[in-house]
Design an enzyme around this catalytic site. Structure first.
Site, short mmCIF file in Angstrom:
data_model
loop_
_atom_site.label_atom_id
_atom_site.label_comp_id
_atom_site.label_asym_id
_atom_site.label_seq_id
_atom_site.Cartn_x
_atom_site.Cartn_y
_atom_site.Cartn_z
N TYR A 61 0.85 -1.19 0.00
CA TYR A 61 0.00 0.00 0.00
C TYR A 61 0.89 1.25 0.00
O TYR A 61 1.56 1.56 0.99
CB TYR A 61 -0.93 0.02 1.21
CG TYR A 61 -1.87 -1.15 1.32
CD1 TYR A 61 -2.20 -1.93 0.21
CD2 TYR A 61 -2.45 -1.50 2.54
CE1 TYR A 61 -3.07 -3.00 0.32
CE2 TYR A 61 -3.33 -2.56 2.65
CZ TYR A 61 -3.63 -3.32 1.55
OH TYR A 61 -4.49 -4.39 1.66
N HIS A 129 -0.08 -12.03 1.19
CA HIS A 129 -1.10 -11.19 0.54
C HIS A 129 -1.79 -11.92 -0.61
O HIS A 129 -3.00 -11.82 -0.79
CB HIS A 129 -0.45 -9.91 0.04
CG HIS A 129 -1.37 -8.76 -0.08
ND1 HIS A 129 -0.96 -7.46 -0.07
CD2 HIS A 129 -2.72 -8.70 -0.20
CE1 HIS A 129 -2.00 -6.65 -0.18
NE2 HIS A 129 -3.08 -7.38 -0.27
#
Length: 333
Positions: A61, A129
């Site tokens: 992110y 992830h």
């Protein structure tokens, strides 16, 4: 609602207790248009003041920016926070995802980098992830388990993993949580993944529990989104599909108003009622929306209202895939 009152749920059979609603931090640094770090910090601190202690980030992110954003908060209020972060996506400086890497060497490298950016000695929940289809899950989770033994990580998680992968991973080391998209407009998890998690005692952490903002009823056209908002390329937000999907948003808004809730509160309340092992992580950059979402934890839906919602969802099929075609291959891996 106060920190002592906010309902708690457990991350897996042996994980920590966390707030029944967490806070997804991705949009504070990436993907959803411009953000303001000062405002984001105000939201983060207010979340803790409300009793929302489960914060979700990832190294991808903002290419590390989101973890760095959280570092001052971690330094000031570490004892109040259960921090989750993720590894696996390797991004170029321009943001392009270069590869998904689940190799043991990268697991160790990524963890050390996240620890440094967050300014902590231990990550409470460390997710893969996305599943690296070129590395056996046993090797990836084996390396993650080494991080637990080294004291760098407390609990392990997977994101967007299939039921079969979850079983294989859990056989190597207990998995505390599986994160995947789950909401009124994304329910494929109910077929295999959620039952598998329940059989194994694993919590389910739904991301995008408000359909990337769609279920709030505020998005009527992709033209409302910032030019660099990632949702513009998502099939469900594109013209023909969005027009079709608005029927669900409108029906939800009507029902929510009749029951004196906002659409977001009703969507989150429905999700919380799907089981005590479900811990949604809605994201927001607004204190007003944070407070609105937090009230969903106190919603009580009886069998009649749940049946009404089930009928509403059965009536309104969703048009479009969750991600663009190129990204769909990395989900449920």
């Amino acid at each position: 609602m106060t920190p002592d009152y906010f309902p708690r749920r457990r991350l897996g059979a042996h994980g920590p207790e966390v707030s029944a609603l967490g806070l997804g931090c991705m949009g504070m640094s990436d993907f959803y248009g411009p953000a303001d770090d000062v405002q984001s910090n105000a939201v983060l601190n207010h979340a803790l003041d409300l009793g929302i202690n489960f914060l979700d980030t990832a190294d991808m992110y903002g290419i590390g920016a989101n973890e760095r954003l959280l570092a001052p908060l971690m330094a000031a209020r570490r004892s109040e926070i259960v921090i989750a972060t993720k590894f696996g996506h390797v991004r170029a400086p321009d943001g392009t995802v270069v590869r998904i890497d689940g190799s043991p060497a990268y697991v160790r490298e990524a963890c050390d980098a996240s620890l440094a950016r967050l300014g902590v000695e231990r990550i409470d929940l460390y997710y893969q992830h996305r599943v690296d289809k070129h590395v056996p899950i046993e090797e990836t989770v084996g390396a993650m388990a080494d991080l637990v033994r080294a004291g760098k990580v407390a609990h392990l998680g997977l994101s967007e993993a299939s039921a079969a992968t979850i079983r294989r991973a859990h056989a190597v080391h207990p998995i505390a949580a599986v994160q995947t998209e789950y909401s009124m407009w994304s329910r494929d998890v109910e077929a295999e993944i959620l039952p598998t998690c329940r059989e194994l005692g694993i919590a389910l952490v739904p991301y995008s529990p408000l359909g990337r903002g769609f279920l709030t009823g505020a998005i009527r056209s992709a033209d409302q989104l910032a030019p660099d908002d990632r949702r513009r390329i998502h099939p469900r937000f594109q013209a023909g599909n969005l027009d079709h999907n608005l029927a669900l948003a409108d029906a939800l808004r009507t029902l929510a108003a009749a029951w004196s809730y906002t659409p977001a509160q009703l969507a989150l309340g429905w999700l919380l009622h799907q089981g005590p092992d479900i811990i949604p992580i809605p994201g927001t950059r607004s204190i007003a929306r944070l407070e609105e979402n937090a009230l969903a934890a106190s919603i009580r839906l009886d069998e009649g209202r749940l049946a009404r919602l089930a009928a509403l969802l059965a009536e309104h099929a969703i048009a479009g895939t969750r991600y663009p075609a190129a990204q769909m291959g990395s989900v449920n891996g």
